[in-house]
Design an enzyme around this catalytic site. Structure first.
Site, mmCIF file in Angstrom:
data_model
loop_
_atom_site.group_PDB
_atom_site.id
_atom_site.type_symbol
_atom_site.label_atom_id
_atom_site.label_comp_id
_atom_site.label_asym_id
_atom_site.label_seq_id
_atom_site.Cartn_x
_atom_site.Cartn_y
_atom_site.Cartn_z
ATOM 1 N N ARG A 108 0.833 -1.265 0.084
ATOM 2 C CA ARG A 108 -0.169 -0.119 -0.147
ATOM 3 C C ARG A 108 0.687 1.354 -0.120
ATOM 4 O O ARG A 108 0.620 2.190 -0.587
ATOM 5 C CB ARG A 108 -0.897 -0.111 1.389
ATOM 6 C CG ARG A 108 -1.861 1.375 1.526
ATOM 7 C CD ARG A 108 -2.354 1.527 0.217
ATOM 8 N NE ARG A 108 -3.154 0.798 -0.740
ATOM 9 C CZ ARG A 108 -3.326 0.716 -1.931
ATOM 10 N NH1 ARG A 108 -2.949 1.854 -2.653
ATOM 11 N NH2 ARG A 108 -4.078 -0.194 -2.629
ATOM 12 N N LYS A 143 1.481 25.017 -3.890
ATOM 13 C CA LYS A 143 0.148 24.311 -3.356
ATOM 14 C C LYS A 143 0.382 22.847 -3.316
ATOM 15 O O LYS A 143 -0.487 22.019 -4.193
ATOM 16 C CB LYS A 143 -1.098 24.877 -4.210
ATOM 17 C CG LYS A 143 -1.132 26.147 -4.204
ATOM 18 C CD LYS A 143 -2.164 26.892 -5.097
ATOM 19 C CE LYS A 143 -2.123 28.284 -5.094
ATOM 20 N NZ LYS A 143 -3.497 28.802 -6.062
ATOM 21 N N LYS A 175 4.108 39.447 -3.502
ATOM 22 C CA LYS A 175 2.745 39.219 -3.753
ATOM 23 C C LYS A 175 1.866 40.577 -3.014
ATOM 24 O O LYS A 175 2.293 41.297 -2.349
ATOM 25 C CB LYS A 175 2.265 37.887 -3.330
ATOM 26 C CG LYS A 175 3.096 36.932 -4.066
ATOM 27 C CD LYS A 175 2.410 35.291 -3.822
ATOM 28 C CE LYS A 175 1.507 35.130 -4.719
ATOM 29 N NZ LYS A 175 0.982 33.560 -4.394
ATOM 30 N N GLU A 205 4.454 40.065 -8.140
ATOM 31 C CA GLU A 205 2.786 39.885 -8.629
ATOM 32 C C GLU A 205 2.337 41.199 -9.082
ATOM 33 O O GLU A 205 2.232 42.165 -8.226
ATOM 34 C CB GLU A 205 1.912 39.345 -7.586
ATOM 35 C CG GLU A 205 0.533 38.886 -7.947
ATOM 36 C CD GLU A 205 -0.087 38.229 -6.703
ATOM 37 O OE1 GLU A 205 -0.024 36.872 -6.862
ATOM 38 O OE2 GLU A 205 -0.760 39.001 -5.930
ATOM 39 N N ASP A 226 -1.333 38.550 -12.545
ATOM 40 C CA ASP A 226 -2.377 37.517 -11.781
ATOM 41 C C ASP A 226 -3.667 37.816 -12.035
ATOM 42 O O ASP A 226 -4.326 39.242 -11.962
ATOM 43 C CB ASP A 226 -2.086 38.034 -10.244
ATOM 44 C CG ASP A 226 -2.888 37.239 -9.401
ATOM 45 O OD1 ASP A 226 -2.974 35.947 -9.380
ATOM 46 O OD2 ASP A 226 -3.732 37.600 -8.375
#
Length: 287
Positions: A108, A143, A175, A205, A226
């Site tokens: 597994r 992410k 950002k 950004e 963005d």
């Protein structure tokens, strides 16, 4: 053109990957495999194959092998194909021989790595195929599954994608939340440059052409567009005229990516590569 260095290619095995595998095995059998250990004597031996149940791109075959070798050095793991290869339903990916208990202990955990990494590689290739003919590169993001970023970004590379920064230490990416604190792009870039020096890349950004212009004038090495409209991206591409690489981000999926690539951006970042993939169907079959 690349975003980060080849240090993001993690194989052959590193201590980091060994730690990930060891943690996964500890999670799956903190006190052994009481089912297999109660059913089979230690001398019982078996043969098995890893079988692809659907078409896709392979990633993680060496991780799967490492799982079994961590459990038992007597296990013989023979690869039949390499990471990055296109695989078809019915393909044998590897043959495994060794103590029955050891094979069952690793089944597994090995499949969990292999199925997920191959799912990421397969989805990445779908995005790459969708923009065939364009010079645009597909980027991954941060992410990722906590603690599994190296494996997931490696899988992106096996699918033909390009790794963006591996972590917050790799490069400067200013950002919206940074800008809310600092106040403006020019000040943010100046502060960052004074701190990191000339050899570390600084990306900014932006959401408007005015911000793109400010980023260029401030000396940014790369600019993220963005959630810009398609027309806005085209205007930005024309105005920047190749002075720095441009990365498109936001509202990226298989339905929109070709249109985004047509704007002329150098990169498109796709968070779904590592947060919305589907595991590839691979099984372990005893012979």
């Amino acid at each position: 053109m690349t975003v980060c260095t080849e240090k993001l290619i993690i194989f052959p095995m590193t201590p980091e990957i060994d730690r990930i595998i060891e943690a996964a095995l500890k999670e799956d059998m903190p006190d052994g495999d009481i089912t297999s250990e109660s059913l089979f004597p230690p001398e019982s031996a078996s043969k098995a194959i890893l079988l692809s149940k659907e078409d896709g791109v392979l990633a993680g075959i060496d991780v799967a092998a490492r799982v079994f070798w961590k459990i038992d050095s007597q296990v013989a793991f023979t690869k039949k194909t390499e990471d990055g290869s296109t695989i078809r339903a019915g393909d044998t990916l590897a043959r495994i021989e060794g103590p029955s208990i050891s094979l069952l202990k690793g089944e597994r955990t090995a499949l969990n790595f292999l199925q997920r990494m191959s799912g990421i590689a397969t989805l990445t290739q779908r995005f790459i195929t969708s923009i065939e003919g364009f010079p645009t590169q597909i980027l991954d993001t941060r992410k990722t599954t906590p603690s599994l970023r190296s494996l997931e970004k490696y899988a992106v590379k096996m699918g033909g994608g390009t790794n963006h920064r591996l972590n917050l230490s790799d490069m400067v990416l200013i950002k919206d939340n940074h800008l809310k604190i600092v106040g403006n792009i020019s000040e943010a870039v100046q502060r960052a440059r004074e701190k990191v020096g000339p050899d570390v890349k600084i990306e900014v950004e932006t959401t408007t052409l005015e911000e793109v212009k400010e980023a260029i004038e401030s000396g940014a090495d790369m600019i993220m567009l963005d959630n810009m409209s398609l027309e806005g991206m085209r205007v930005a591409v024309d105005w920047v005229d190749g002075r720095v690489p441009l990365e498109a981000s936001g509202n990226v999926n298989l339905s929109t990516i070709k249109e985004i690539a047509s704007s002329g951006v150098d990169f498109i970042s796709v968070g779904s590569l590592t947060h919305s993939y589907r595991s590839l169907d691979i099984s372990m079959e005893f012979l």
